[in-house]
Design a protein around this motif. Structure first.
Motif, mmCIF file in Angstrom:
data_model
loop_
_atom_site.group_PDB
_atom_site.id
_atom_site.type_symbol
_atom_site.label_atom_id
_atom_site.label_comp_id
_atom_site.label_asym_id
_atom_site.label_seq_id
_atom_site.Cartn_x
_atom_site.Cartn_y
_atom_site.Cartn_z
ATOM 1 N N THR A 104 75.482 -6.510 35.459
ATOM 2 C CA THR A 104 74.741 -5.487 34.714
ATOM 3 C C THR A 104 75.496 -4.168 34.672
ATOM 4 O OG1 THR A 104 72.648 -6.542 35.293
ATOM 5 C CG2 THR A 104 72.525 -4.254 34.588
ATOM 6 N N VAL A 152 77.315 -3.481 31.368
ATOM 7 C CA VAL A 152 76.490 -2.965 30.272
ATOM 8 C C VAL A 152 76.109 -1.511 30.547
ATOM 9 C CG1 VAL A 152 74.335 -3.260 28.981
ATOM 10 C CG2 VAL A 152 75.622 -5.274 29.736
ATOM 11 N N VAL A 157 77.022 1.439 27.861
ATOM 12 C CA VAL A 157 75.952 2.217 27.231
ATOM 13 C C VAL A 157 75.965 3.659 27.729
ATOM 14 C CG1 VAL A 157 73.436 2.459 27.035
ATOM 15 C CG2 VAL A 157 74.502 0.204 26.758
ATOM 16 N N ALA A 169 75.834 -2.480 19.321
ATOM 17 C CA ALA A 169 76.142 -2.636 20.744
ATOM 18 C C ALA A 169 75.248 -1.732 21.602
ATOM 19 C CB ALA A 169 77.618 -2.330 21.008
ATOM 20 N N GLY A 211 72.448 -3.135 23.962
ATOM 21 C CA GLY A 211 72.665 -2.749 25.360
ATOM 22 C C GLY A 211 71.463 -2.025 25.935
#
Length: 145
Positions: free
Chosen positions: A14, A17, A21, A116, A120
């Motif tokens: 995780t 991501v 982001v 994205a 995300g």
């Protein structure tokens, strides 16, 4: 209630991501202040958003604050929600006209970063901060007490 907000799984992946982001939103938020005429209020004027002198810095502030929270994994689910909303508005306002003017493939090409960030943000709202997050640490400390 607090436990539900910070709840996260134990996935180490995780963080990938979160870094993507958080870094993109932090950078974009800072740029809304550094280059206000082009990326902040000036951009909001160009695309026809109301009250651009207010909303440029307002959106930039949320991108910075929520980007930092996502990067460190603190209140990840809550921080991802405004970022998701920002992406919905950005895509609706800018990509709809692009689609009408230049067609489907051009719109898809120009919206790849938007998609994205959109996906995300959804991922982070669903999964939380993951194994290496302040949220995970808080969850563990809260269970110990």
């Amino acid at each position: 209630m607090f436990q539900k907000i910070i709840k996260t799984d134990n996935s180490g992946a995780t963080i990938i991501v979160r870094l993507m982001v958080g870094a993109v939103f932090l950078s974009e938020g800072i740029q809304k202040f550094l280059f206000a005429d082009k990326l902040g209020s000036g951009r909001f004027v160009k695309i026809g958003l109301p009250y651009p002198e207010f909303f440029g810095p307002f959106v930039g502030s949320f991108e910075i604050a929520c980007g930092v929270l996502v990067l460190i994994g603190l209140f990840t689910r809550i921080a991802a929600l405004p970022l998701f909303i920002i992406m919905v508005v950005a895509m609706a306002v800018t990509k709809t006209q692009l689609y009408l003017d230049n067609g489907f493939w051009s719109m898809l090409h120009d919206s790849r970063t938007d998609w994205a960030m959109f996906l995300g943000s959804i991922f982070l709202m669903v999964k939380g901060g993951g194994k290496w997050s302040v949220d995970k640490n808080l969850c563990q400390n809260n269970k110990a007490h």
